[in-house]
Enzyme design. Sequence first.
Site, mmCIF file in Angstrom:
data_model
loop_
_atom_site.group_PDB
_atom_site.id
_atom_site.type_symbol
_atom_site.label_atom_id
_atom_site.label_comp_id
_atom_site.label_asym_id
_atom_site.label_seq_id
_atom_site.Cartn_x
_atom_site.Cartn_y
_atom_site.Cartn_z
ATOM 1 N N LYS A 169 -18.918 -13.316 -4.165
ATOM 2 C CA LYS A 169 -18.280 -12.557 -3.389
ATOM 3 C C LYS A 169 -19.152 -11.882 -2.170
ATOM 4 O O LYS A 169 -18.584 -11.763 -1.022
ATOM 5 C CB LYS A 169 -17.326 -11.457 -4.015
ATOM 6 C CG LYS A 169 -16.384 -11.841 -4.950
ATOM 7 C CD LYS A 169 -15.414 -10.875 -5.502
ATOM 8 C CE LYS A 169 -14.669 -11.389 -6.373
ATOM 9 N NZ LYS A 169 -13.698 -10.593 -7.309
ATOM 10 N N ALA A 216 -17.017 -7.301 -7.415
ATOM 11 C CA ALA A 216 -15.417 -6.822 -7.855
ATOM 12 C C ALA A 216 -15.586 -5.101 -7.754
ATOM 13 O O ALA A 216 -14.689 -4.759 -7.171
ATOM 14 C CB ALA A 216 -15.224 -7.071 -9.315
#
Length: 276
Positions: free
Chosen positions: A72, A137
């Site tokens: 990410k 996250a």
Amino acid sequence: MRKYQNENFNYALFGNPINHSKSPEIHNLFAKQTGILHFYKAINIPLDQFSLLVSNFFKSNVKGANITSPFKQEAYFFCDKLSKRAQIAKSVNTLKKVNNRYILGDNTDGIGLLSDLTRLKFIKKNFSILILGAGGAVQGILLSILSLGCSVYILNRTDLNAINLVNQFRKYGNIKIFKKDSLKNTCFDLVINGLSRNIRYKNIFIPSYLFSSKTFFYDMNYGSKSTSFINWCKNMNSKYVSDGTGMLVFQAAHSFLKWHGILPKIDYIIDLLNKK
Ligand SMILES: NC(=O)c1ccc[n+]([C@@H]2O[C@H](COP(=O)([O-])OP(=O)(O)OC[C@H]3O[C@@H](n4cnc5c(N)ncnc54)[C@H](OP(=O)(O)O)[C@@H]3O)[C@@H](O)[C@H]2O)c1
């Protein structure tokens, strides 16, 4: 070089590992529900080939992608433009090819988690929240949590990653590093687990006086009724425990909204996945 042109899908999920993912199933249900031609596939990529393989993917006739652990943060640097929430998070889970010209990065983890905590009645304004982890996250969810005026404490294996996260988000609300000795009078309202799957929680020592019988426990991991975090919570006789299936469906729905302009219906899909 890997080719995607002739394969029969226009959206994909990139991660490593990926075999546990329920995203293809969820996106197939969205496609069926809305009648949109949305073909979605999970692709496991080697840790050192993110940019190469995702650039190659977008050269073909595809429209968008989701990104999961551990890519990410890399995805954040990959995008040509960013939504406000992805810019603040410095973490991207949704890529969209816009007008065949550029790649827009977004992050739907925060709205996904907040929507599920609200559905479960696990969150209120000004809650005191312990977050385990400081990865992509957690970066994605902090803005949403801090926007509710909650006080957030971060506990992570690598101190430097936690410190960087606190420095990144301190201008958006009350966020500190977890130090158990300075929290004698605190009782957490909510604990959110953002650590990788299958970590041994008995090694993560957190004194039980920091929890009460009313503390909510939420595991962003999902996929089995008893993740190791959930077993740890059950051993403490916690009453309010959930895995991250709801978050997964909500964040997927908000990616779908970004790509197609329609927010799919969600509740029956969460029920369906929970029954399996
Ligand atoms: N339900 C959902 O929709 C949803 C959405 C997003 C993520 N998730 C899940 O959340 C989890 C985390 O994702 P992520 O993208 O943040 O991953 P990530 O960027 O790889 O971060 C992993 C985190 O776990 C910690 N960690 C890894 N191995 C550890 C170990 N052996 N002992 C202690 N800590 C360890 C890392 O600590 P260090 O900083 O010390 O390395 C870091 O805080 C994944 O399992 C993912 O599937 C679920």
